[in-house]
Design a protein around this motif. Structure first.
Motif, PDB file in Angstrom:
ATOM      1  N   UNK A 117       0.813  -1.211   0.000  1.00  0.00           N
ATOM      2  CA  UNK A 117       0.000   0.000   0.000  1.00  0.00           C
ATOM      3  C   UNK A 117       0.848   1.263   0.000  1.00  0.00           C
ATOM      4  N   UNK A 118       2.128   1.111   0.375  1.00  0.00           N
ATOM      5  CA  UNK A 118       3.026   2.250   0.390  1.00  0.00           C
ATOM      6  C   UNK A 118       3.700   2.521   1.715  1.00  0.00           C
ATOM      7  N   UNK A 119       3.393   1.735   2.756  1.00  0.00           N
ATOM      8  CA  UNK A 119       4.044   1.948   4.046  1.00  0.00           C
ATOM      9  C   UNK A 119       5.551   1.788   3.914  1.00  0.00           C
ATOM     10  N   UNK A 120       6.296   2.635   4.608  1.00  0.00           N
ATOM     11  CA  UNK A 120       7.754   2.578   4.565  1.00  0.00           C
ATOM     12  C   UNK A 120       8.320   1.640   5.619  1.00  0.00           C
ATOM     13  N   UNK A 121       7.627   1.517   6.743  1.00  0.00           N
ATOM     14  CA  UNK A 121       8.061   0.623   7.815  1.00  0.00           C
ATOM     15  C   UNK A 121       6.858  -0.138   8.352  1.00  0.00           C
ATOM     16  N   UNK A 122       7.121  -1.400   8.722  1.00  0.00           N
ATOM     17  CA  UNK A 122       6.068  -2.231   9.309  1.00  0.00           C
ATOM     18  C   UNK A 122       6.503  -2.707  10.685  1.00  0.00           C
ATOM     19  N   UNK A 123       5.582  -2.686  11.632  1.00  0.00           N
ATOM     20  CA  UNK A 123       5.834  -3.203  12.975  1.00  0.00           C
ATOM     21  C   UNK A 123       4.815  -4.297  13.258  1.00  0.00           C
ATOM     22  N   UNK A 124       5.308  -5.489  13.565  1.00  0.00           N
ATOM     23  CA  UNK A 124       4.445  -6.596  13.956  1.00  0.00           C
ATOM     24  C   UNK A 124       4.062  -6.381  15.420  1.00  0.00           C
ATOM     25  N   UNK A 125       2.837  -5.969  15.655  1.00  0.00           N
ATOM     26  CA  UNK A 125       2.435  -5.584  17.010  1.00  0.00           C
ATOM     27  C   UNK A 125       2.456  -6.768  17.980  1.00  0.00           C
ATOM     28  N   UNK A 126       2.448  -7.980  17.452  1.00  0.00           N
ATOM     29  CA  UNK A 126       2.490  -9.152  18.331  1.00  0.00           C
ATOM     30  C   UNK A 126       3.905  -9.498  18.770  1.00  0.00           C
ATOM     31  N   UNK A 127       4.886  -9.093  17.996  1.00  0.00           N
ATOM     32  CA  UNK A 127       6.277  -9.439  18.289  1.00  0.00           C
ATOM     33  C   UNK A 127       7.094  -8.259  18.792  1.00  0.00           C
ATOM     34  N   UNK A 128       6.625  -7.037  18.523  1.00  0.00           N
ATOM     35  CA  UNK A 128       7.377  -5.851  18.896  1.00  0.00           C
ATOM     36  C   UNK A 128       6.479  -4.857  19.634  1.00  0.00           C
ATOM     37  N   UNK A 129       7.051  -4.182  20.611  1.00  0.00           N
ATOM     38  CA  UNK A 129       6.361  -3.066  21.268  1.00  0.00           C
ATOM     39  C   UNK A 129       6.685  -1.811  20.469  1.00  0.00           C
ATOM     40  N   UNK A 130       5.687  -1.246  19.805  1.00  0.00           N
ATOM     41  CA  UNK A 130       5.966  -0.143  18.878  1.00  0.00           C
ATOM     42  C   UNK A 130       6.653   1.026  19.577  1.00  0.00           C
ATOM     43  N   UNK A 131       6.340   1.221  20.860  1.00  0.00           N
ATOM     44  CA  UNK A 131       6.921   2.355  21.580  1.00  0.00           C
ATOM     45  C   UNK A 131       8.412   2.168  21.827  1.00  0.00           C
ATOM     46  N   UNK A 132       8.918   0.959  21.621  1.00  0.00           N
ATOM     47  CA  UNK A 132      10.344   0.697  21.798  1.00  0.00           C
ATOM     48  C   UNK A 132      11.138   0.832  20.503  1.00  0.00           C
ATOM     49  N   UNK A 133      10.448   0.862  19.369  1.00  0.00           N
ATOM     50  CA  UNK A 133      11.149   0.924  18.080  1.00  0.00           C
ATOM     51  C   UNK A 133      10.807   2.172  17.265  1.00  0.00           C
ATOM     52  N   UNK A 134       9.854   2.957  17.746  1.00  0.00           N
ATOM     53  CA  UNK A 134       9.452   4.167  17.028  1.00  0.00           C
ATOM     54  C   UNK A 134       9.655   5.382  17.937  1.00  0.00           C
TER      55      UNK A 134
END
Length: 313
Positions: free
Chosen positions: A188-205
């Motif tokens: 769709x055009x997203x530049x980055x993807x975060x798997x919410x089940x495997x990563x805590x988004x607040x720790x990588x963004x």
């Protein structure tokens, strides 16, 4: 005409298909022969919550739900000049009021509809209504080229439109979804993807200019942590923010806002142009026949739908 009537709040067993009179046409309305209907989370929430039904419909039983339609104009009111008989149109009708969309014919304000591009099907047009309007109304005029934008639930109805619209505005898009939908959101055009089940988004963004929140609660609070000081966070589930979220937003000088989508023919025309140019491509997960409206609701209610659910007449 046939319509799907809700007798009382609760489960889909309260739906029935009935013959009812044709809607009466007012001067600024057009009569649309409905070809496709889009289903949204608000549909099943209103269906099942008595307070929501009363807030919109007042006294009941015998309610016709729905807002998102695509179809053909078969009659125009005396005051209508923007549309004509035979036009293929789509739009979100009278939201958040009485849309009466679960029916073979709908009387809709002409200024809430747009003409469907020739290359776009009724199903695809119906999909590009409430969810796409929400994304457009939240992002347009707020997101600038070069902004870092975090969009939660990028594979969902609103999210998959939000990714495309943010990209069209020149943003750098980060989105969350399950791992199985990674390729979908990147396409769709997203530049980055975060798997919410495997990563805590607040720790990588971090250092995000704009956050589009679909959940409120803990996810909203964590989203406030990753927004840059002076940034913007828009939430769509509810305006009922926790005291902790409000306090954090004030501390970080963030613009924390709620948005309720509104019917708009002007915005629908923008979406029509984007569809015609190929800048916006709705994803339809499943199409149900009119007689299986209950199954369509259950699929939407599962919370596992990629893109949109459509009901075809």
């Amino acid at each position: 005409m046939k319509a799907i009537v809700l007798e009382r709040p609760g489960g889909v067993g309260n739906f029935s298909i009935e013959d009812i009179p044709m809607p009466e046409l007012r001067g600024e309305e057009v009569l649309v022969k409905v070809k496709a209907i889009s289903i949204n989370p608000v549909d099943y929430k209103v269906r099942s919550i008595e307070a929501a039904l009363k807030g919109i419909y007042g006294d009941y039983p015998r309610i016709i739900l729905g807002w998102d339609i695509a179809g053909e104009v078969i009659e125009t009111g005396e005051g209508v000049t923007s549309l004509k008989k035979g036009d293929r149109v789509f739009g979100m009708v009278n939201f958040p009021g009485k849309g009466d969309a679960y029916a073979e014919y709908v009387a809709a304000p002409a200024d809430q509809l747009a003409v469907i591009p020739e290359t776009i099907s009724f199903e695809a047009a119906a999909a590009t209504t409430l969810a796409a309007l929400t994304a457009l109304q939240v992002l347009a005029g707020r997101v600038q080229a070069g902004d870092r934008v975090l969009i939660h639930a990028g594979s969902g109805g609103v999210g998959h439109f939000a990714i495309q619209i943010a990209k069209s505005l020149g943003a750098y898009v980060i989105t969350t979804s399950s791992a199985k939908n990674k390729d979908f959101v990147l396409a769709l055009g997203a530049d980055e993807h975060i798997d919410y089940r495997a990563q805590a988004f607040e720790e990588v963004v971090s250092d995000v200019d704009f956050v589009f929140d679909m959940f409120n609660g803990e996810i909203l609070y964590k989203s406030l942590q990753v927004a840059k000081v002076g940034g913007t966070v828009f939430s769509i589930p509810t305006a009922d923010f926790s005291e902790a979220a409000v306090a954090l937003a004030q501390e970080r000088q963030l613009d924390l806002s709620f948005h309720m989508v509104q019917s708009s023919g002007q915005n629908m025309n923008q979406l029509s142009t984007m569809l015609a140019k190929g800048e916006l491509q709705p994803h339809i997960s499943r199409i149900f026949p009119f007689e299986e409206m209950g199954l369509a609701h259950q699929q939407q209610e599962s919370g596992r739908t990629v893109g949109k659910i459509i009901v075809r007449l």
